[in-house]
Design a protein around this motif. Sequence first.
Motif, PDB file in Angstrom:
ATOM      1  N   ARG A 281      54.769  51.913  59.129  1.00 19.28           N
ATOM      2  CA  ARG A 281      55.699  52.719  59.919  1.00 19.28           C
ATOM      3  C   ARG A 281      55.094  54.096  60.110  1.00 19.28           C
ATOM      4  O   ARG A 281      54.559  54.688  59.160  1.00 19.28           O
ATOM      5  N   SER A 282      55.215  54.624  61.321  1.00 18.68           N
ATOM      6  CA  SER A 282      54.619  55.922  61.629  1.00 18.68           C
ATOM      7  C   SER A 282      55.198  57.009  60.711  1.00 18.68           C
ATOM      8  O   SER A 282      56.394  57.029  60.439  1.00 18.68           O
ATOM      9  N   GLY A 283      54.309  57.879  60.204  1.00 20.42           N
ATOM     10  CA  GLY A 283      54.744  58.988  59.353  1.00 20.42           C
ATOM     11  C   GLY A 283      54.890  58.598  57.894  1.00 20.42           C
ATOM     12  O   GLY A 283      55.255  59.421  57.060  1.00 20.42           O
ATOM     13  N   GLU A 284      54.576  57.338  57.566  1.00 18.64           N
ATOM     14  CA  GLU A 284      54.721  56.873  56.181  1.00 18.64           C
ATOM     15  C   GLU A 284      53.362  56.788  55.515  1.00 18.64           C
ATOM     16  O   GLU A 284      52.341  56.615  56.178  1.00 18.64           O
ATOM     17  N   LYS A 285      53.402  56.862  54.172  1.00 18.22           N
ATOM     18  CA  LYS A 285      52.164  56.567  53.442  1.00 18.22           C
ATOM     19  C   LYS A 285      52.396  55.372  52.537  1.00 18.22           C
ATOM     20  O   LYS A 285      53.516  55.128  52.089  1.00 18.22           O
ATOM     21  N   TYR A 286      51.307  54.630  52.319  1.00 22.06           N
ATOM     22  CA  TYR A 286      51.361  53.409  51.516  1.00 22.06           C
ATOM     23  C   TYR A 286      50.228  53.460  50.502  1.00 22.06           C
ATOM     24  O   TYR A 286      49.070  53.700  50.878  1.00 22.06           O
ATOM     25  N   ILE A 287      50.571  53.216  49.237  1.00 24.74           N
ATOM     26  CA  ILE A 287      49.541  53.218  48.184  1.00 24.74           C
ATOM     27  C   ILE A 287      48.997  51.797  48.009  1.00 24.74           C
ATOM     28  O   ILE A 287      49.771  50.834  47.905  1.00 24.74           O
TER      29      ILE A 287
ATOM     30  N   GLY B  49      44.330  47.013  53.213  1.00 24.72           N
ATOM     31  CA  GLY B  49      45.423  47.979  53.299  1.00 24.72           C
ATOM     32  C   GLY B  49      45.366  48.781  54.596  1.00 24.72           C
ATOM     33  O   GLY B  49      46.391  49.022  55.240  1.00 24.72           O
ATOM     34  N   HIS B  50      44.166  49.199  54.978  1.00 22.19           N
ATOM     35  CA  HIS B  50      44.029  49.959  56.233  1.00 22.19           C
ATOM     36  C   HIS B  50      44.444  49.094  57.438  1.00 22.19           C
ATOM     37  O   HIS B  50      45.099  49.567  58.354  1.00 22.19           O
ATOM     38  N   LEU B  51      44.029  47.814  57.404  1.00 16.43           N
ATOM     39  CA  LEU B  51      44.378  46.923  58.530  1.00 16.43           C
ATOM     40  C   LEU B  51      45.888  46.704  58.583  1.00 16.43           C
ATOM     41  O   LEU B  51      46.497  46.721  59.659  1.00 16.43           O
ATOM     42  N   LEU B  52      46.499  46.517  57.410  1.00 14.13           N
ATOM     43  CA  LEU B  52      47.954  46.309  57.369  1.00 14.13           C
ATOM     44  C   LEU B  52      48.691  47.573  57.826  1.00 14.13           C
ATOM     45  O   LEU B  52      49.708  47.482  58.524  1.00 14.13           O
ATOM     46  N   ALA B  53      48.175  48.730  57.422  1.00 16.45           N
ATOM     47  CA  ALA B  53      48.805  49.994  57.846  1.00 16.45           C
ATOM     48  C   ALA B  53      48.741  50.113  59.367  1.00 16.45           C
ATOM     49  O   ALA B  53      49.688  50.578  60.009  1.00 16.45           O
ATOM     50  N   MET B  54      47.626  49.661  59.933  1.00 24.59           N
ATOM     51  CA  MET B  54      47.469  49.737  61.398  1.00 24.59           C
ATOM     52  C   MET B  54      48.439  48.782  62.099  1.00 24.59           C
ATOM     53  O   MET B  54      49.047  49.136  63.107  1.00 24.59           O
ATOM     54  N   THR B  55      48.591  47.582  61.549  1.00 25.94           N
ATOM     55  CA  THR B  55      49.397  46.585  62.275  1.00 25.94           C
ATOM     56  C   THR B  55      50.888  46.668  61.936  1.00 25.94           C
ATOM     57  O   THR B  55      51.723  46.473  62.811  1.00 25.94           O
TER      58      THR B  55
ATOM     59  N   VAL C 238      49.686  56.782  60.322  1.00 30.05           N
ATOM     60  CA  VAL C 238      50.056  56.146  59.053  1.00 30.05           C
ATOM     61  C   VAL C 238      48.969  56.508  58.039  1.00 30.05           C
ATOM     62  O   VAL C 238      47.780  56.547  58.388  1.00 30.05           O
ATOM     63  N   ILE C 239      49.385  56.762  56.793  1.00 28.56           N
ATOM     64  CA  ILE C 239      48.408  57.130  55.760  1.00 28.56           C
ATOM     65  C   ILE C 239      48.220  55.956  54.794  1.00 28.56           C
ATOM     66  O   ILE C 239      49.195  55.443  54.239  1.00 28.56           O
ATOM     67  N   ALA C 240      46.981  55.532  54.623  1.00 27.33           N
ATOM     68  CA  ALA C 240      46.642  54.441  53.698  1.00 27.33           C
ATOM     69  C   ALA C 240      46.008  55.082  52.463  1.00 27.33           C
ATOM     70  O   ALA C 240      44.884  55.577  52.517  1.00 27.33           O
ATOM     71  N   VAL C 241      46.752  55.095  51.360  1.00 25.36           N
ATOM     72  CA  VAL C 241      46.313  55.815  50.157  1.00 25.36           C
ATOM     73  C   VAL C 241      45.444  54.928  49.274  1.00 25.36           C
ATOM     74  O   VAL C 241      45.829  53.807  48.924  1.00 25.36           O
ATOM     75  N   SER C 242      44.290  55.481  48.906  1.00 22.86           N
ATOM     76  CA  SER C 242      43.337  54.731  48.089  1.00 22.86           C
ATOM     77  C   SER C 242      43.324  55.230  46.652  1.00 22.86           C
ATOM     78  O   SER C 242      43.512  56.413  46.379  1.00 22.86           O
ATOM     79  N   CYS C 243      43.054  54.305  45.732  1.00 21.04           N
ATOM     80  CA  CYS C 243      42.756  54.671  44.347  1.00 21.04           C
ATOM     81  C   CYS C 243      41.225  54.680  44.235  1.00 21.04           C
ATOM     82  O   CYS C 243      40.551  54.687  45.263  1.00 21.04           O
ATOM     83  N   ALA C 244      40.674  54.679  43.027  1.00 16.73           N
ATOM     84  CA  ALA C 244      39.210  54.733  42.888  1.00 16.73           C
ATOM     85  C   ALA C 244      38.598  53.414  43.368  1.00 16.73           C
ATOM     86  O   ALA C 244      38.941  52.344  42.851  1.00 16.73           O
ATOM     87  N   ILE C 245      37.694  53.509  44.342  1.00 18.69           N
ATOM     88  CA  ILE C 245      37.172  52.301  45.002  1.00 18.69           C
ATOM     89  C   ILE C 245      35.989  51.694  44.225  1.00 18.69           C
ATOM     90  O   ILE C 245      35.060  52.407  43.831  1.00 18.69           O
ATOM     91  N   LEU C 246      36.028  50.382  44.067  1.00 14.88           N
ATOM     92  CA  LEU C 246      34.917  49.629  43.474  1.00 14.88           C
ATOM     93  C   LEU C 246      34.554  48.518  44.446  1.00 14.88           C
ATOM     94  O   LEU C 246      35.449  47.857  44.980  1.00 14.88           O
ATOM     95  N   GLY C 247      33.279  48.328  44.687  1.00  8.94           N
ATOM     96  CA  GLY C 247      32.930  47.218  45.573  1.00  8.94           C
ATOM     97  C   GLY C 247      31.584  47.365  46.241  1.00  8.94           C
ATOM     98  O   GLY C 247      30.822  48.299  45.962  1.00  8.94           O
ATOM     99  N   PRO C 248      31.267  46.422  47.138  1.00 17.39           N
ATOM    100  CA  PRO C 248      29.936  46.361  47.761  1.00 17.39           C
ATOM    101  C   PRO C 248      29.763  47.383  48.886  1.00 17.39           C
ATOM    102  O   PRO C 248      30.649  48.203  49.129  1.00 17.39           O
ATOM    103  N   ASN C 249      28.629  47.291  49.571  1.00 15.84           N
ATOM    104  CA  ASN C 249      28.303  48.196  50.686  1.00 15.84           C
ATOM    105  C   ASN C 249      28.418  49.651  50.250  1.00 15.84           C
ATOM    106  O   ASN C 249      28.979  50.483  50.950  1.00 15.84           O
ATOM    107  N   ASP C 250      27.885  49.908  49.072  1.00 12.77           N
ATOM    108  CA  ASP C 250      27.985  51.242  48.468  1.00 12.77           C
ATOM    109  C   ASP C 250      26.624  51.909  48.607  1.00 12.77           C
ATOM    110  O   ASP C 250      25.812  51.893  47.698  1.00 12.77           O
ATOM    111  N   PHE C 251      26.379  52.477  49.781  1.00 11.75           N
ATOM    112  CA  PHE C 251      25.014  52.902  50.098  1.00 11.75           C
ATOM    113  C   PHE C 251      24.621  54.268  49.546  1.00 11.75           C
ATOM    114  O   PHE C 251      23.456  54.540  49.368  1.00 11.75           O
ATOM    115  N   LYS C 252      25.608  55.127  49.283  1.00  7.95           N
ATOM    116  CA  LYS C 252      25.214  56.508  48.908  1.00  7.95           C
ATOM    117  C   LYS C 252      24.581  56.641  47.521  1.00  7.95           C
ATOM    118  O   LYS C 252      23.644  57.428  47.409  1.00  7.95           O
ATOM    119  N   PRO C 253      24.920  56.075  46.430  1.00 10.18           N
ATOM    120  CA  PRO C 253      26.126  55.324  46.097  1.00 10.18           C
ATOM    121  C   PRO C 253      27.277  56.232  45.644  1.00 10.18           C
ATOM    122  O   PRO C 253      27.057  57.430  45.384  1.00 10.18           O
TER     123      PRO C 253
END
Length: 345
Positions: free
Chosen positions: A219-225, A210-216, A161-176
């Motif tokens: 549907r296989s072969g689908e992508k979700y934005i 979104g990643h957790l929902l995609a896992m649980t 399953v593909i979990a599609v991300s937009c531009a991420i904002l948030g904590p734990n940004d170590f690189k940054p």
Amino acid sequence: MILLTGANGHLGANLARRLLKDGATMRVLLRRASDNSTVEGLAVERAYGDLRDPASLLAACRGCDAIYHCAAQLSTVAGGEQQLFANNVLGTRNLLDAAAKNGVRRVVVSGSLSATGHRWEGPTDETEPFDPFEEHLPYARTKAAVEHECLKAVAGGLDVVIAVSCAILGPNDFKPSRMGQLLLNYAHGRLRAYVPGGFEFVAAADIVEGHLLAMTHGRSGEKYIFSTQFMTVSDLLALYGEVTGRPNHALCVPAALLEPVARIGEFAHRHLKIGGRQLLTPAAIRLLRLERRADCSKARSELGYHSGSIADAVRDAYDGFVSRGLIERRQSFAVRSLESERTKA
Ligand SMILES: NC(=O)c1ccc[n+]([C@@H]2O[C@H](COP(=O)([O-])OP(=O)(O)OC[C@H]3O[C@@H](n4cnc5c(N)ncnc54)[C@H](OP(=O)(O)O)[C@@H]3O)[C@@H](O)[C@H]2O)c1
């Protein structure tokens, strides 16, 4: 056992912490030569390897039931095609192959909105095809090819399953991240100019969900934005102003004026190897001008996805930078104006 790739990255670092909070047993794929301090103190098993090294992936997948594949090489500049292809496309192929050989139940692969077509007349959804004849960055082309690798693996019998991300904002940004760097520049008064436009942003907590929902439930072969909200650059800077306590003094410059500067910067960076990290690349300007919007109806209706708040995500990112000593906390802008009003009264 869950395998997580890209645990050092912005998304992976957030996903790892959420999975551990939920009680998961986890192995993370790390590269020996990288700065892996991001996972220090986390109760995870370490597997050393590289997406370009199939043998290391076979070992990393052994005994795993599920995989979150968040590792990728991100880039918003022209060039570097071969390396991007090797890390993103061949790397995903190698990992999916290792997953199939190890009998992994499901793989969730992180996708990018850049690999979904742009719809001029409204928000883009999962049905909009990637148009290879449009102007794209090499990174976007590899992310489109990653989706092909996923579909090929599904055709071969693997559950992906593909979990599609937009531009991420948030904590734990170590690189940054690029967005984190923008916040740091803003907080230090180093943001002098910006272009008008906007983009679709996702809070780190939302893309993790979104990643957790995609896992649980995916549907296989689908992508979700997964997205949180569209924001213009000026709205985002106003939010940065509120959170950092520093009013926005950056100039809004027409894209037509800043684009040649960005092109010179990119040339100097790429061919003369001079200049620091470039945030305002020609591609970033083009993307902001497109004002892409994303439609998450499929994730909402099929997976029960609910988005949170970008303001919270920016606050958490800011607090993270403050606690690591990268930003000195200032009194909030709103609080200061309230206090000065009180003094006047
Ligand atoms: N950040 C965004 O705004 C955004 C937007 C859309 C989609 N995405 C997608 O979300 C996913 C995660 O992005 P991110 O922001 O977390 O990226 P990131 O912060 O740049 O992290 C990338 C991670 O991938 C790992 N990696 C790269 N090449 C590798 C290789 N050959 N072998 C093993 N590990 C490798 C890196 O490991 P090292 O630490 O060893 O370098 C790092 O942990 C990616 O698939 C990306 O395309 C991100």
